[in-house]
Structures are given as structure tokens and as C-alpha cells.
Design a protein around this motif. Sequence first.
Motif, PDB file in Angstrom:
ATOM      1  N   LEU A  48       0.725  -1.086   0.097  1.00  0.00           N
ATOM      2  CA  LEU A  48      -0.051   0.006   0.000  1.00  0.00           C
ATOM      3  C   LEU A  48       0.942   1.197  -0.191  1.00  0.00           C
ATOM      4  O   LEU A  48       0.602   2.266  -0.518  1.00  0.00           O
ATOM      5  CB  LEU A  48      -0.811   0.077   1.129  1.00  0.00           C
ATOM      6  N   ALA A  51       2.135   2.028  -3.270  1.00  0.00           N
ATOM      7  CA  ALA A  51       1.176   2.644  -4.381  1.00  0.00           C
ATOM      8  C   ALA A  51       0.638   3.881  -3.772  1.00  0.00           C
ATOM      9  O   ALA A  51      -0.047   4.657  -4.281  1.00  0.00           O
ATOM     10  CB  ALA A  51      -0.080   1.576  -4.420  1.00  0.00           C
ATOM     11  N   LEU A  53      -1.234   4.615  -1.095  1.00  0.00           N
ATOM     12  CA  LEU A  53      -2.098   4.422  -0.677  1.00  0.00           C
ATOM     13  C   LEU A  53      -2.415   4.889   0.984  1.00  0.00           C
ATOM     14  O   LEU A  53      -3.168   5.192   1.605  1.00  0.00           O
ATOM     15  CB  LEU A  53      -3.012   3.302  -0.893  1.00  0.00           C
ATOM     16  N   ALA A  64      -3.459   7.540   5.912  1.00  0.00           N
ATOM     17  CA  ALA A  64      -3.912   7.613   4.370  1.00  0.00           C
ATOM     18  C   ALA A  64      -2.777   8.313   3.357  1.00  0.00           C
ATOM     19  O   ALA A  64      -2.222   9.513   4.063  1.00  0.00           O
ATOM     20  CB  ALA A  64      -5.270   8.158   4.398  1.00  0.00           C
ATOM     21  N   ALA A  67      -2.923   8.580  -2.546  1.00  0.00           N
ATOM     22  CA  ALA A  67      -3.502   8.015  -3.385  1.00  0.00           C
ATOM     23  C   ALA A  67      -4.950   7.740  -2.840  1.00  0.00           C
ATOM     24  O   ALA A  67      -6.182   7.711  -3.554  1.00  0.00           O
ATOM     25  CB  ALA A  67      -2.848   6.789  -3.906  1.00  0.00           C
ATOM     26  N   ALA A  68      -4.946   7.424  -1.638  1.00  0.00           N
ATOM     27  CA  ALA A  68      -6.257   7.220  -0.817  1.00  0.00           C
ATOM     28  C   ALA A  68      -7.154   8.558  -0.702  1.00  0.00           C
ATOM     29  O   ALA A  68      -8.203   8.366  -0.962  1.00  0.00           O
ATOM     30  CB  ALA A  68      -6.010   6.865   0.428  1.00  0.00           C
ATOM     31  N   THR A  69      -6.518   9.709  -0.641  1.00  0.00           N
ATOM     32  CA  THR A  69      -7.350  10.988  -0.462  1.00  0.00           C
ATOM     33  C   THR A  69      -7.724  11.080  -1.907  1.00  0.00           C
ATOM     34  O   THR A  69      -8.828  11.694  -2.248  1.00  0.00           O
ATOM     35  CB  THR A  69      -6.191  12.061  -0.409  1.00  0.00           C
ATOM     36  N   ALA A  70      -7.101  10.674  -3.033  1.00  0.00           N
ATOM     37  CA  ALA A  70      -7.529  10.897  -4.379  1.00  0.00           C
ATOM     38  C   ALA A  70      -8.630   9.952  -4.592  1.00  0.00           C
ATOM     39  O   ALA A  70      -9.789  10.276  -5.134  1.00  0.00           O
ATOM     40  CB  ALA A  70      -6.345  10.857  -5.558  1.00  0.00           C
ATOM     41  N   LEU A  71      -8.751   8.744  -3.989  1.00  0.00           N
ATOM     42  CA  LEU A  71      -9.842   7.909  -4.249  1.00  0.00           C
ATOM     43  C   LEU A  71     -11.084   8.418  -3.451  1.00  0.00           C
ATOM     44  O   LEU A  71     -12.017   8.087  -4.155  1.00  0.00           O
ATOM     45  CB  LEU A  71      -9.374   6.509  -3.307  1.00  0.00           C
ATOM     46  N   GLY A  72     -10.693   8.987  -2.255  1.00  0.00           N
ATOM     47  CA  GLY A  72     -11.848   9.543  -1.697  1.00  0.00           C
ATOM     48  C   GLY A  72     -12.369  10.527  -2.405  1.00  0.00           C
ATOM     49  O   GLY A  72     -13.741  10.882  -2.539  1.00  0.00           O
ATOM     50  N   ALA A  79     -11.829  13.843  -8.494  1.00  0.00           N
ATOM     51  CA  ALA A  79     -10.495  13.381  -8.135  1.00  0.00           C
ATOM     52  C   ALA A  79      -9.389  14.399  -8.239  1.00  0.00           C
ATOM     53  O   ALA A  79      -8.473  14.119  -7.485  1.00  0.00           O
ATOM     54  CB  ALA A  79     -10.238  11.901  -8.778  1.00  0.00           C
ATOM     55  N   GLY A  83      -5.770  16.978  -2.626  1.00  0.00           N
ATOM     56  CA  GLY A  83      -4.679  17.645  -2.464  1.00  0.00           C
ATOM     57  C   GLY A  83      -4.650  19.226  -2.762  1.00  0.00           C
ATOM     58  O   GLY A  83      -4.338  19.983  -1.893  1.00  0.00           O
TER      59      GLY A  83
END
Lengths: 169, 451
Positions: A48, A51, A53, A64, A67-72, A79, A83
Motif C-alpha cells: 500500500l 502505491a 495509498l 492515508a 492516492a487514498a485521498t484521491a480515491l476519496g 479526484a 490535495g
Amino acid sequence: MSVQETLGVGALARILKEIGQGDAASVAELAARTDVSRTTSFEIVRRLQEAQLVRRDMDGGITAGPAATALGFAAFGIASLAGRAETLLAWLHERSDAFAELVVGQTSLIALGKPKPDVNLDAPVTDATGTERARLRLAWRPHTTQAERQRISADFERVRISLEQYLAE
Amino acid sequence: MGEYRNGIDGAIALLLALTRRNGEATLTELAAECGIARASLYRIVRILEDAGLVRRERGKLFVGPAGAAFASGSARRSKALVGGGHRLSESERLREKPEAGPVELSAPPAWRRNGRYRIGFSNASLSNPWRYALVHSVEFAAARLGRAVDRFTIRHADEDAAQQVADIDDFIAEGVDGLIVSAVVPDLVGPAVARAMAAGIAVVLVDRGVSDHVPRISFVCADDAGIGRLSALWLGERLMGQGSVLMLPGHSEAEPARKRLAAALAAFGNFPEIVMLPVEWTGWERERARDIVRDHLSRSTPISGVWCDSGLQGVGSLQAFNDFGTPRGEFPPHTGGDLNLAYKLAIRHHVQLAAVDYPAAMGFRAMQVLHAALQGQWVPSRVDVPLYVAITRGAATRSLKPDSWAEDRVRWDLPDDLVFHSGLGEGYNPRAFRVHYPGNSYNRSAARALQ
């Protein structure tokens, strides 16, 4: 996909869900909370991390990653604002000392400052097709002078068009 | 098409692909993009769906509530990192030059590590008290970061651009994670900054920048044009548009000084009847300004007002008038603050003074911005630290109102070379400044010759 791999995906899903729910936790804590072996947890967290994440903070806590923030943010169809929106809202809040908020539908995605009963500035953030994707809101402090309000409104507009610019990317 | 190795890789690839598609995709699209067989993809989706990370609807895949939860946590995570915590006061806000257009942001550098950063500061020089305050401000910020700093090293270039280039190259060779640079000469230092960025080092410029085309994470500075414009407008108004003005700018090769002078000259254009005496660069040196003014006084040059972009040289002018025996209350109005002695002299000799202080606190802010970038934050490409205005009591004009009166700001209990607005608090004494961070010895500042 083998049984082993299925179990691995399940462990990843539990770990990732746990990370999204709270504050930083060590890998050992995550393993305990998700009923995943420590060895597997370390391996999953490593992947993770690669990646982006998740990230490790200075104390080894897992939080997090970008990449997890972007997923959110992708959950809300924005997306590309991941950030950037946080920085822009923080910039607006600092400069205005006002309550600044980014809302998608009924969900307040980012809210900085003390909420006020009335919103003074409320504008759509639209994508390249003109579809509203979010709303930017601001409520200034009591006794904000007219001259200050003009300046704050100018900053508000700058943030709004910045968000639209990044949405279009 | 992605590379599928096993279930965990497949799950990660699927989540990343779903993000790239802005949270909505068909399973066919995802299978193709991730290189996963459909049967395996379905199994992965079911597992992720059970955890709430994704959800299926109308034959498509979306981000589920557990995935959406990452968005609401992001602002909380970033709030502590972005921003200097400085709320603009009303006067600061109104004094800023209005800007339009988007707020430019810089992407964070490629992720290196989480905390324990090695940071360098390439400082142009320690040629005057303001530069000591800048270094102290940066050091204070490094100390405040605590364990986040593995090592912090400062190198002074003594206004030698070649030396600064060598210093930056040394920092690159040492493998620092981040670098703060106050450039000696922008065009000469720019290539070294570019090399640092190309090496994956996050560079934040402070005080003095480089050419716009040189990549950097951010440039932290203050509104130099505002300093020139506001101080000139004040002086022109104090003189009621008449008389002659002696122009004593700072260092001819320093970008801030050139910007301030250009803005001041433009502002004086509002007063066509004011006679502008030839510009004489002072290098921000007190004695040079003293000599210049002494020379004018000896030749009986009429001087109605003295424009300085800083009290660093302004004190020299005030001292020259005093040396000449100018009676108290008959000194021409002066501009230029920053320095405690400028305030002391103005008050002692009843001089009308307007100080538009150039905040050394930009050093502190530069370190904050660098740390935020290293932590993975997007940061503003340019950060303007607000100016601070102090005017001797009763001398405010239409264009310039003070944040405080000079009489309230002056510190009779602190050294003459105290520079205000350093971000170091009311108790800051440049001669007694001690600080601790990894990389310094005996809690001594890297700028301690004044002590």
C-alpha cells in the motif's frame, strides 16, 4: 485467483478500511484490529505504501496517503481536486479568518474555521462541461468591514476559479 | 494495460484505476486497464465491496463509503501542515496589492521519506542585521519542527554568487531532502537551483528569488513593490507634493531593492513638482548612507525628504543629520524601518518616520512551506508575508495608516540592531539568540557574530 490470494485481498480491504476510519495506527495495531497476521499486515502495508495509498508518519503510524485521498475525492467525482482543494481552502481560510467550506451535494468535504449560521458567499465549482461538481462557501466573521469583504470576495473568486481550473485537468 | 501479479496487486491496481477514472468505470474497462482476468476481477470487487471500498450500481463500479471516508479526513490531515497560522489583520489585507486569477500551486516533490528530513539553507550573506534576523527566523522554525528534522545545515555565501553555487552543489551532493535558498544574484544562482530540483530536492526560495523559468517549489517573500510604493506615497503626501527627495535605496544587485526603487519612483510620479535627487545606492550600509548625506549637507543640497527602502541605511542618514547639528524636529521626514535604531533615532530627534517593514518572519514561513511540501502537501507557488507599517505618532497620511505607532513599537530595552517582525516573539534579542536543532552546536545560531 487462489484461496490464498482471496484471503490476501480480504486482509487488504479490512486494513484499508480501518485506516480510512481513524487516526494513525501502527501495523501491529492494525493487525490486531483487523484480525490479520502481523506478517501479512506488514506485507500489505508495504504494498500500500508503494502505491501511495498509505504513508508512515514519523512515529511509524500508518495514515492515508495521497492516492487514498484521491480515491476519496473520486467518490465525489472530483479526484483531480485531491490535495489541491485542501491547500486552496486553507489559503482562503487563513487570509480571511472566515469559515470556508467545500461541499459536494449534502456532504461537507472540507470545512475550516468556526461554522456560522449564515453563509455570505456561495458559488458553484463547475467542470469543463459547465456541470456543477461542488460548491464553495464562506461565512465571514461578524464586524467584517465592507472593504475587507471586497478583498475576501476577491480571494474567494480566485479559489473558485482555481478549483475549476484543476477540475478541468 | 497494468501488470497483475496477485490478488493484492490486483486490488490495489483496481482502486488506483477507479481513481484515475474519477470514481466511475465499468468492470470491462477496469479488467482491461489492470490486466486482470474477469473472474479474478469479480472476486476482488466482491471483497472490496463487502468492505465498503467500492460499490456496484447499474453495471458500473463506484467508490464506496469506506473509500469516500478518505476524503473527509484529508483536510484534517493537511490543516496542520499548510499555512503559517497567520490571519491577516484588516490593515494587512487592505494594504495588499489586489490580485486576480487562479492561485498557483506547486505539486509536492516525489515522496522520499516520512519525517526526519535533512534540510539545508543557502543564505546570501550576513551583511546586515536584517539578514541575521532572517537566519534566526529559519533556525527557530527548524527547532520548532523537532524530530521532523534529521539535520539542518546553513551555509553563508558572503554575497558571492560563485560561492553560493558551490554551496548548493554541496547540498545536492550531501543528499538533502529540502533546501531553502536566499539567492545572491538570481541569474547566476538559478542553474544551481534547477540542478537541485532535478535531483529531487525540494527547493523553497526566500527573500530573493531566481528567474521565473527556474523550477522551484515555492517563493516566500514580501511585497517589495508595496514597500516602495507605500513609503513613497507617504513621503510625497507628507511633503504635500513639494520639495526635493533624496533617494537612498539598498543594494543595486539585490532584486528586492530594485523592485522597491522602481515602485517608489513610479509612485513619486504622482507628485510631479517634487524634485528627485539622483539615486545613490547604499548597499543597505549605514556608513555609506551617512557619507552620502554628509556630503549633500556639506554642499547645502536642499533635502525636503529622504527615501530609504530600509532603516538599515536610514539610520546612517539620520545620524548624518544629527552630526550636522540639525535641530531636533527639523530633520526632513524619512522612510525606512526594520531596525530598532531607526525608530529610536526618529523618536529622539522628533523625525517624521514611516517604516514599511520587510518581515524577516519570511524565514520561518519558508521552513513551514518546505516542510509541508516534504510531507506531501500542495503548496502555494508564492507566499507573500504581510508587510508591517509603523509611523511616528501623528504622521499618518491618506495613503498610509500604521499597524502601530513607532513610539509603541520601539524597544528601548533591546539592542539597536534588533530587527522587528522576525516571527521570534516580543522577547527576541538578536544578541542573545540561542536555538537547538540537529546540526548546530552548543545551541549557537549560525548567525552569531553580533553576540
